[in-house]
Write an enzyme that holds these catalytic residues in place. Sequence first.
Site, PDB file in Angstrom:
ATOM      1  N   ASP A  79       0.812  -1.224   0.000  1.00  0.00           N
ATOM      2  CA  ASP A  79       0.000   0.000   0.000  1.00  0.00           C
ATOM      3  C   ASP A  79       0.840   1.266   0.000  1.00  0.00           C
ATOM      4  O   ASP A  79       2.006   1.260   0.380  1.00  0.00           O
ATOM      5  CB  ASP A  79      -0.931   0.015   1.220  1.00  0.00           C
ATOM      6  CG  ASP A  79      -0.176  -0.011   2.549  1.00  0.00           C
ATOM      7  OD1 ASP A  79       0.820  -0.756   2.655  1.00  0.00           O
ATOM      8  OD2 ASP A  79      -0.576   0.715   3.477  1.00  0.00           O
ATOM      9  N   GLU A 146       0.261  -1.422   5.469  1.00  0.00           N
ATOM     10  CA  GLU A 146       1.289  -1.038   6.444  1.00  0.00           C
ATOM     11  C   GLU A 146       0.991   0.344   7.011  1.00  0.00           C
ATOM     12  O   GLU A 146       1.162   0.600   8.190  1.00  0.00           O
ATOM     13  CB  GLU A 146       2.667  -1.024   5.754  1.00  0.00           C
ATOM     14  CG  GLU A 146       3.830  -0.799   6.708  1.00  0.00           C
ATOM     15  CD  GLU A 146       4.311   0.641   6.790  1.00  0.00           C
ATOM     16  OE1 GLU A 146       5.228   0.910   7.563  1.00  0.00           O
ATOM     17  OE2 GLU A 146       3.759   1.524   6.100  1.00  0.00           O
TER      18      GLU A 146
END
Length: 487
Positions: A79, A146
């Site tokens: 991400d 994350e």
Amino acid sequence: MSEAIKGLAPEQLWDFFARIAAIPHGSKNETALASYLRLVAVNAGLAVRQDEVGNLCIAVPPSPGCDKAPAVVLQSHLDMVCEKNASVDFDFSKDVIRLVRDGDWIRAEGTSLGADNGIGIAAAMAVAVSNDILHGPLEILLTVDEETGLTGAVNLSPSLISGRILLNLDSEKSDHLCIGCAGGGGVSILLPLTMTDTPAQSTALALTLTGLRGGHSGLDIHENRANAVKLMARLVLALKEYGVLLADFQGGDKHNAIPRESFATVVLPAKQLPAAREIINTRYHAFSAEFAHESAMQMNCEETDLPAGVASGPSSAAALNLLVALPHGVLAMSRQMPGLVETSSNLASAHIRDNLLTVHNTPRSSLPQALYASMDQIAAVSSLAGGRYELETPYPGWHPNPDSKILTVLEKTYEEICGRKPERTATHAGLECGVIGEKYKGMDMISFGPDIINAHSPAEAVSIKSVATFWRILLGALRKIATGAYA
Ligand SMILES: [Zn+2]
């Protein structure tokens, strides 16, 4: 293919990076990117595993003759943080990041770039599909989400990977090798207040403290910035001999930020007002001297309407003593890494609502025992004040190991390629390595990467030159491990 990356080396890495930038992949929206990478891997004949939350593992067989080498995990997160300037028309759920070349830098037009952690993914994928890079068995581990709480790492299936050497490719300074991070926990305190009617012949004062620097509760905690909650509590407690009672207290906002502002309403006998004002003035000057670096600090004291009710004498005292006694700031420095904060705590917020004072604390440490000790300390102070406390499940830290074998391999590789020593660092904030290391016991980990500036903002950029160096270091380390240097 994007013009911005034309002619850049290593070509395969930049090609992957441009493809990644063309697929929306903000936090919690990683499915399309994971599917694309999965397809690339399957087309290259590689085995792919995925766990329930979407973390991906691509198994790459060793180069011929390297099958005895230990398995290495190359880890990045899928991400990116989606940030754009207000004036920019961009939809992160469907638009392609527009890459721009700016001298030695690649950035994006009006948006964050996603070099954090797209360059890491691109490097790992370029290794995975190549035929001419020497390496042992590899596992490319790509985690989801994350950026909004490490939830991919937290929910990582314990059987997704088998390697015990992990190269995390999510660092942002090319001359640093990161070998540690802090774990953290949260302790909320709930202190019921006994309310009484506002005494007759009283005056109410509204106190405000603003303009403090605040900052990140981990990365900035060593700077001894003033805590607005702490200072306000100290100020009001200093007025106790004048019969001050607490009517309201509000300070702090985010759990991971040092409070910048606080507001209190207090009530005192009208005849004590001049003496109280003098104390407030004296204290303000004392705070200014104690925190001379808080040059924008402002304190205000104004008479205000009398509130309907106030906390009783014992309740006011308990609330103020609690806030003054709770730890805030650096609690211990690391012995292994000079200059690194090992343990700290942030008194993050204090709010009175519905006759209840709620206080939130966020302690951090790279040492689990020290983290538990500071959580215990906060709980003990809460109990002394007559409060209840709630402990959040802590997330683990990564305690620096200067004798780590992977550190030796990376330091040697860096020196051979760059002609100088890299800097060993650790961060007093949470990283995925802490969480992964807790799940997979005995994992030997290191984190490194190219130079990325202004991550998480539309000014994010990655240095082209540093990507080339990062790539050489990665290949150099893989070659060393494949040929017996990790023993
Ligand atoms: Zn990152």
